[in-house]
Design an enzyme around this catalytic site. Structure first.
Site, PDB file in Angstrom:
ATOM      1  N   GLU A  11      22.497  -5.847 -20.094  1.00 33.09           N
ATOM      2  CA  GLU A  11      22.701  -6.432 -21.408  1.00 33.09           C
ATOM      3  C   GLU A  11      23.605  -5.552 -22.257  1.00 33.09           C
ATOM      4  O   GLU A  11      24.483  -6.036 -22.968  1.00 33.09           O
ATOM      5  CB  GLU A  11      21.338  -6.594 -22.083  1.00 33.09           C
ATOM      6  CG  GLU A  11      21.380  -7.401 -23.336  1.00 33.09           C
ATOM      7  CD  GLU A  11      20.087  -7.235 -24.127  1.00 33.09           C
ATOM      8  OE1 GLU A  11      19.453  -8.248 -24.382  1.00 33.09           O
ATOM      9  OE2 GLU A  11      19.741  -6.088 -24.483  1.00 33.09           O
ATOM     10  N   GLU A  56       0.828  -1.219   0.000  1.00 31.00           N
ATOM     11  CA  GLU A  56       0.000   0.000   0.000  1.00 31.00           C
ATOM     12  C   GLU A  56       0.856   1.259   0.000  1.00 31.00           C
ATOM     13  O   GLU A  56       1.850   1.352   0.722  1.00 31.00           O
ATOM     14  CB  GLU A  56      -0.923   0.008   1.226  1.00 31.00           C
ATOM     15  CG  GLU A  56      -1.791   1.255   1.283  1.00 31.00           C
ATOM     16  CD  GLU A  56      -2.946   1.120   2.260  1.00 31.00           C
ATOM     17  OE1 GLU A  56      -3.670   0.110   2.169  1.00 31.00           O
ATOM     18  OE2 GLU A  56      -3.103   1.993   3.122  1.00 31.00           O
TER      19      GLU A  56
END
Lengths: 733, 733
Positions: free
Chosen positions: A495, A95
Site C-alpha cells: 500500500e 506443527e
C-alpha cells in the site's frame, strides 16, 4: 519402541519413548500435533431467512461491543473445527517444535507470520520436558505458543506431557497457559525418564490421567487434543488395545485426535473406521509428514519403528543422492495421499508435521489448493488470538509497522478497545524499558544494520539518505540495500508503495517518514491491496503521513498548516513531550473505516492524541536504542543520531478530505517553498547540520559550515531560537 | 402596583403584584424570562495550536462516549451564555406562558418546534400559582417546560414563585424539575394572595429567599435567573433600593438577570450601568416587548404602571384602528431599539416576551439577522436537551417521523445509546399503553382526519389511495389534501420528496410506505437538505424503505430478495411478531453516518433488529388507535383497517450498496412482476380485498370478488395459505 514426536530432524533431536511394558501398557503419546491458528474469516454466519429474532447478543456489559465482523474470532477451536467441518470446507493445521536459540526463536516467529498467512486453522507447539518447556525463556514451548497466540494471532495448541510430573508442576503449567491466553492443550504422556519407568500410584501415568485432571481442575476452559496411532502405538499390546486406550482418552474429555504419521491413506482410513466402530465420534486429524530427504526418512524409520512401504522405498533408493528429487517426490507423494484422504469424506482437515520448515508443507498445501494465497483480512491489522482481545476492533495507526510492540505494551489492558470508545484518559501503556523482548528486536544483525544504515554518518544528510534508500528500495552509497529502519523491520507495505515517489522526494529533503497511508474513497472490501472485512463492503482511508523533521521545518510547517484548516489535522511533538495540535478536544480521528452489509461502521484505525504521546516515547527511543547504539559512545555518528533524537519533532498529518487527492504532499511542498523563500534573501542554501569528529580539548562537535541555520554561543546550538527549540545541544558540547 | 409578568395578553390574564409596602418592601419579581435552548452548534471548540496534550476526556466510565460533535450540548446554560458572549456572538431567548387547554398545549409545542428552529439560546415558561403549575397536567408550567426540554430539545428555564409557598411545596417542585431534566430556574417572589400580604417570619417573602434556598438545598445543580427592573419595581421604595435588592439576589447565587420590558434603549443601558456600578457583574438580558396591538398596549400600561413614551403614543394614536399598521410599527420600533442595545456592546443577547405569538418576534429577529433561517443540524435527528441524553448519538430509524414517541418510550433508560454499542439484548422500551400522551396525538381533529383518510373505506384500495394522496400531496377524491398519516403527523420531509415519484407508484399498488430515505454517497455536511454535523465533513446514507404490505406481496418479495443477497438486508414482521430477516447475527445496520475532520465516525441512525420489534408494536397499533377507531365498531371501514392490521406485514429494506443507485425500487418492481406472472396463467388481475358493508344475519364481511387471492372456508380468509398467513380473519367473521 520408538515413536516420532515433536521432532527436530535437522538437529537429530528425536525423542524416544523408552519401553516399559507393564500390565496396562500405554503408548507414550509423543505425537506431533499441528493446528493452524488463523482460520479464514467466516464472516458471522448470515442467518438465513426465517431466523427468529433475538440473536445471542453479548451480555457482557454495556461496554462497546465489536460489530460481529468475524464470528470465528470468538469461537473456541472445537467450534471452529465443527463449523468448518459442517460447511464441508477443508482446512489444515501445522506443527512446530520450540527452537533452541534466541535467534532460532526470532526466525520461527517470522515463519509463523509467513505460514499464518496461508490460513491454518491452528498451529501446535511440542513440549520437551528436558528443555524447560514451561519457563519464561524465549525458546520455551510456553513462550513460543504464547507468542503465536498473542503476537501472531494464531490459534495455538500447547503440548503438555505428564509423565514423571507432579500435580503441582502440571497445575503451574496449566495456570500459566491460561494466563497467557492459551486455550488448547495436547495432552500427552511423554517419555518416561530412564529405562525402568514404573507407574506411580498417585501420579500421571498415562495421557488419560492428564485429560481427566485438566477436566476436573479446569472444567471446560481448555480444548483438549490427544494422540492417535493409525498402526497402533509401538508400545501397545495390540492395535486393538491401543484403540481402547484412545477411546478412554476421548471419554475422559478429549475434543479431538491427531494421529501419528503414516505412509498410506488406507492405514488412516481403516484406523478412522475402527475408531468410529468403537464409538469414537470426535474429529480425527491425519498427521501428514511430507518426505523431505533420504537421511531424515531413514532416521525416522529407525526411531519410529514405522515401516516405509515398498512403493516408496522403491522410488527413493535410486534417487537417494538427489535431495531435490526426493523432496519433489515427497511433495508429490503427500499430495496424492492427502487427495485420497480428503476425497474419502472422512477427513475434514490435514495436520502437517512441518519439522519447522516451510517449503515442503507449503508446496503440498498449494498442490491441494488449501493454501490461501490471498487471505482475506478481517481487519486492516492482524488480530491477536488472545481471548481478552476478541473484541479489539481499533488500534492507533502509530504502531502500524510495530504491531507486536503495540500488543506487548497493551497486554495488561483489562478490556479492548481502549483509547477510543472507552475511557481514553488513561490507557496504561507498558513501560518502554521492559518491552525490548527478543521478538521486538530487529531481525538483522548489528553488522547488517551498519551496512544498511552506514558504518559512519557524516551529517544529518547521511540519515536522510538512509531513509531515502529504504523508501526507494535501492542500494545506498556503499551498495547495500536498506531493508529495514528502526521503525519498520520489513520492506515497505504494498500500500505504501503507492506513495513511493512522493515519499522519496520528501525524505531526501529531511522529512523522515516512518508511517503513511494513501487516501481511499470507497474501494471494494475485497480489493487485493487495500481491502479488508467481509465481502460486499466498501473501505475508506484518510491520507496519513508521519515523520521526523527539524525544528526549522516545523516552524515553517506550522505557518503553512494555517492555510489548511480544518482540512488537515496535525500532532507535532518533540522528545520532551511539547505537543502542538489542532485536534478538536483531543478526540481520536478515524483514518480507516469500512461500511459493510448489515453492519455498523467499523473504524479499526485511529489517530489517537492520547496514545500518540506513548508512541512518541517509543518512536524517539528507537533512534537511540536501535540506531545510535550501533556506534561508539561520543562518536560523531552516534552524536548525529543523538542530535536528531534531541532536536527533531515527530509530526503526524491527516488529510480529512478523503474524497479528494491528498493535499499532504502540497503541504510539504509549501513548507519547502516557505523555507526557501525565507533563506533566499540571505543567498545561502538550506544545509543540514554536520558534525566534526571529536578531538580532545576542544568541543567535540562543531558545525562544518556556519550557515545561517546555526550560530549562537555554543557551536552546536541551532540558530533558530524559535520557542520550538528547547532541546539541549548534543552531548559533548 | 402592578407589573407585567408571564403575560397572557390574548386572554387578558395579567398577573398583578398586589402592593403591601412593608419596612423592607420587595418587588414582586413577576418578570417574564425567556431563554432559548438550542444554541447554534458550536462544534467542540477547536483547540488552537499549542494546546497541551491531555484534554478533559470524560471520566464517566468505559461506556462508549459520543464523539464530541457539539461541546455545547453538554454545557450548562450559564456556560453557553458565557461562551456566546465571549465570542461576541449575539443571541436571543424566548418567553412563553403555559396554555389553558390541551389543544392549546399541542399548538404551543408545535410552536416550540417552529421557533426552536430559529436557534434561541433558551426558552422560559412562566409560573402561575393559581393554575396548578407544578402538576402533571399537560397544561402545567412543569409539564410544558419538561416537554420543551425532553421532546423539543430546547434548553429551558422554569419560572418558580415562592410567595405563600411552604418549603415542602417548593422542594417538591424543585425535585420534580430535577427529575424531569430541568436545569434552570427563574426565581421569583410571585404575587401575594389577597391585598393584605404580610411577610412570614420563616417563609419565603422575597425572591432572594428562594435563591438562597435553592443554593442551600440543591447546591450548584440549577442555573438561577432573577428579575431586574430597569425603571425600578413599581412596589420598590426607590430605583436605588430596588437595585440593592437585585444585588442581594445576585449575591445569593443568581447566575443572570432578565429585565422587565421597557420602551427606550437608554432606560436599559442606564440600568445596566447602575448595576455594574453596584458590583453586579452577571449577564443582564433586556426584556424586549414588540408592540402587537393598540388594546394590548393599553392594557399593559394600565397593569404594569409602565409609562409609554410620547414618541410612541404619538405614532400609535393616529393608527390605533389599523392592527397591521400597529404591528408593523411595533416590529420597526423593537428592531430599532434592539439595534441600539446590541451596538452598545453592553448587550450580548435579547430576551423576547413572545406572548405565545410567533410572527412579531420572528420578524424582529429576522430584522436583526438573529433568526437562523438554515440552522445547522448537529445530528440528522433533533437532539433532546435532557441531561441524561447528552451522549445520545444513535437512534433506530423507525421512529424518524415520531421522535417524541421514541423519546417518551426510552425516557427511563439509564444510559444512551442503548440498543447499539452497548448491550442490545434488553432495551426496555416504555409500554405502548401509556404513551398516548396528548402531545403524541395527531394535531388534527377527528373531523379533519375523516376528511383526509375517508369517512368511509370501501376496500384496501381506499387505504392505498390515502397513502398515495399523502405522498403526492394532492387532494383525495373528496377534494381534501392528506396532510398526515398515523405514522407521519407532518407532510413529507424535503429529503423524502426526492423519492416522491417512486413512492407514489408503489403505494398505489399496495406497498404502503411509512418511512424512507434515499442513498447518499458523501455529500457535504453543510448540504442544506441532507447535511448535518460540523462543517468540512461528508455525510452518507444507505437507501431505506419501510412499508406495510399484504402477505401475498411478502411471499413474492421473499422470492425476489434471494436475488439481492447480500446487497439488501430486510426485516419482515407481522403483528404477531413473526420475524423474517437476513440480518447477520441480528446486528444493527448503520444507515446514516458522517465523516468529519479530526473525529471518529458518527453513525446516528441504525436499523436495529431488536428495537424493530418494539417499533413493530407501535406501528401496528397506530392502525387501530389512530385510524380504525375513527369508525364505529364493526363498521366496514373499521374492519378494513383491522384486517390490514391483522394480516399485513411490516417490511424494512436496506440497500447496502450506497455508492450505487438504490435497487429497492427494482426489488419492488421485481415483486410486482413476479406477482403478475404468477397470476397470469389464471387470467385474473391482482385485486385487493374488498369488504361489503355489514348487514344483519349474514357474515358482515364478504369478499366482493372471489379472485384467486381469496377463498377457504371463511369468506374472509386469504386464499394464500402460505405459512406467512397466520392471522385470524377480521373480527366479525
Amino acid at each position: 519402541m520408538t515413536s516420532v514426536c515433536s521432532t527436530a530432524p535437522s538437529s537429530g533431536r528425536w525423542c524416544r519413548a523408552q519401553s516399559s511394558t507393564k500390565d496396562r501398557t500405554r503408548p507414550a503419546d509423543c505425537t506431533m500435533v499441528n493446528q493452524g491458528p488463523r482460520a479464514d474469516p467466516v464472516w458471522g454466519s448470515d442467518s438465513s431467512a426465517g431466523s427468529a429474532s433475538g440473536g445471542d447478543s453479548s451480555k457482557e456489559s454495556s461496554r462497546c461491543s465489536t460489530p460481529v465482523l468475524d464470528a470465528d474470532r470468538s469461537d473456541r477451536l472445537r467450534e471452529k473445527m465443527r463449523r468448518r467441518t459442517e460447511s464441508g470446507d477443508h482446512w489444515f493445521s501445522l506443527e512446530f517444535f520450540p527452537p533452541r536459540t534466541a535467534s532460532g526463536a526470532v526466525n520461527l516467529i517470522s515463519r509463523f507470520d509467513r505460514m499464518g498467512a496461508g490460513g491454518p486453522l491452528f498451529i501446535d507447539i511440542t513440549w520437551h520436558p528436558s528443555g524447560d518447556p514451561g519457563s519464561d525463556k524465549e525458546t520455551s514451548s510456553m513462550m513460543i505458543a504464547s507468542t503465536a497466540v498473542n503476537y501472531c494471532g494464531l490459534e495455538s495448541v500447547l503440548h503438555l506431557t505428564c509423565c514423571n510430573q507432579s500435580i503441582d508442576t502440571i497445575n503451574t503449567h496449566l495456570r500459566k497457559a491460561q494466563r497467557l491466553g492459551l486455550k488448547n492443550i495436547m495432552a500427552l504422556r511423554g517419555d518416561p525418564v530412564g529405562t525402568d519407568w514404573e507407574e506411580e500410584e498417585e501420579g500421571f501415568n498415562f495421557a488419560v490421567d492428564l485429560v481427566k485432571h485438566i477436566r476436573s481442575e479446569f472444567g471446560d476452559y481448555f480444548d483438549i487434543c490427544v494422540a492417535g496411532y493409525p498402526t497402533g502405538h509401538p508400545e501397545a499390546d495390540s492395535y486393538h488395545s491401543d484403540l481402547q486406550h484412545l477411546q478412554e482418552k476421548v471419554s475422559a474429555g478429549a475434543d479431538f485426535i491427531i494421529t501419528q504419521l503414516f505412509f498410506r491413506a488406507e492405514t488412516f482410513l481403516t484406523f478412522v473406521k475402527d475408531c468410529r466402530a468403537l464409538g469414537i465420534s470426535c474429529p480425527i486429524l491425519p498427521g501428514i509428514f511430507p518426505i523431505q530427504g533420504y537421511q531424515s526418512l531413514r532416521q525416522l524409520v529407525k526411531l519410529s519403528k514405522l515401516e516405509v512401504p515398498e512403493e516408496i522405498t522403491k522410488v527413493i533408493e535410486p534417487i537417494k543422492d538427489n535431495d531435490a528429487a526426493i523432496r519433489n517426490y515427497g511433495i508429490h507423494q503427500a499430495v496424492q495421499m492427502c487427495r485420497v484422504l480428503l476425497d474419502s469424506g472422512a477427513v475434514p482437515g490435514l495436520h502437517f508435521y512441518t519439522l519447522n520448515r516451510e517449503v515442503a508443507t507449503m508446496e503440498v498445501l498449494r498442490g491441494l489448493g488449501l493454501w490461501q494465497e490471498d487471505p482475506r483480512r478481517p481487519l486492516p491489522w492482524a488480530v491477536s488470538a488472545h481471548p481478552k482481545r476478541r473484541v479489539e476492533d481499533v488500534r492507533p495507526i502509530f504502531w502500524a509497522s510495530r504491531p507486536k510492540s503495540y500488543i506487548y505494551r497493551t497486554q495488561d489492558w483489562d478490556e479492548f478497545p481502549n483509547g477510543r470508545w472507552g475511557n481514553s484518559s488513561s490507557p496504561a501503556f507498558g513501560e518502554l524499558n521492559d518491552y525490548y523482548l527478543f521478538y521486538l528486536k530487529s531481525k538483522s544483525s548489528k553488522a547488517a544494520l551498519l551496512q544498511m544504515w552506514g558504518a559512519e554518518l557524516h551529517s544529518e544528510k547521511s540519515v536522510f539518505e538512509v531513509f531515502t534508500s529504504y523508501i526507494a528500495a535501492l542500494p545506498n552509497h556503499t551498495g547495500h540495500r536498506v531493508l529495514c529502519l528502526p521503525w519498520n523491520d520489513e520492506p515497505l507495505a504494498p500500500e505504501t508503495n503507492l506513495l513511493k515517489d512522493q515519499l522519496q522526494r520528501v525524505n531526501q529533503r529531511g522529512v523522515l517518514t516512518i508511517n503513511s497511508q494513501p487516501n481511499i474513497n470507497g474501494k471494494s472490501s475485497t480489493d487485493p491491496i487495500v481491502g479488508w472485512g467481509p465481502p460486499g463492503g466498501y473501505v475508506f482511508q484518510k491520507a496519513y503521513l508521519e515523520f521526523f523533521t527539524s525544528s526549522e521545518n516545523v516552524t515553517a510547517l506550522l505557518k503553512v498548516l494555517k492555510k489548511y484548516e480544518p482540512r488537515v489535522n496535525y500532532h507535532i511533538v518533540n522528545v520532551h513531550g511539547r505537543n502542538l495540535t489542532n485536534a478538536p478536544d483531543m478526540q481520536p480521528n478515524a483514518v480507516t473505516w469500512g461500511i459493510f452489509p448489515g453492519r455498523e461502521i467499523v473504524q479499526p484505525t485511529v489517530v489517537d492524541p492520547v496514545s500518540f504521546m506513548f508512541w512518541k516515547d517509543e518512536a524517539f527511543a528507537l533512534w537511540i536504542e536501535q540506531w545510535a547504539k550501533l556506534y561508539e559512545d561520543e562518536s560523531p555518528s552516534r552524536m548525529i543520531v543523538q542530535y536528531i533524537h534531541d532536536n527533531y519533532f515527530l509530526v503526524n498529518l491527516v488529510d480529512n478530505d478523503f474524497p479528494l487527492e491528498s493535499c499532504l504532499w502540497q503541504v510539504l511542498e509549501d513548507m519547502f517553498e516557505l523555507l526557501q523563500s525565507e533563506l533566499r534573501p540571505r543567498l545561502l542554501p538550506l544545509q543540514a547540520v554536520e558534525l566534526l569528529p571529536p578531538h580532545s580539548g576542544s568541543s567535540p562537535c562543531r558545525l562544518l559550515n556556519s550557515s545561517p541555520l546555526h550560530s549562537g554561543s555554543s557551536p552546536c546550538r541551532l540558530l533558530n531560537s524559535s520557542p520550538l527549540t528547547a532541546a539541549p545541544p548534543p552531548a559533548g558540547c
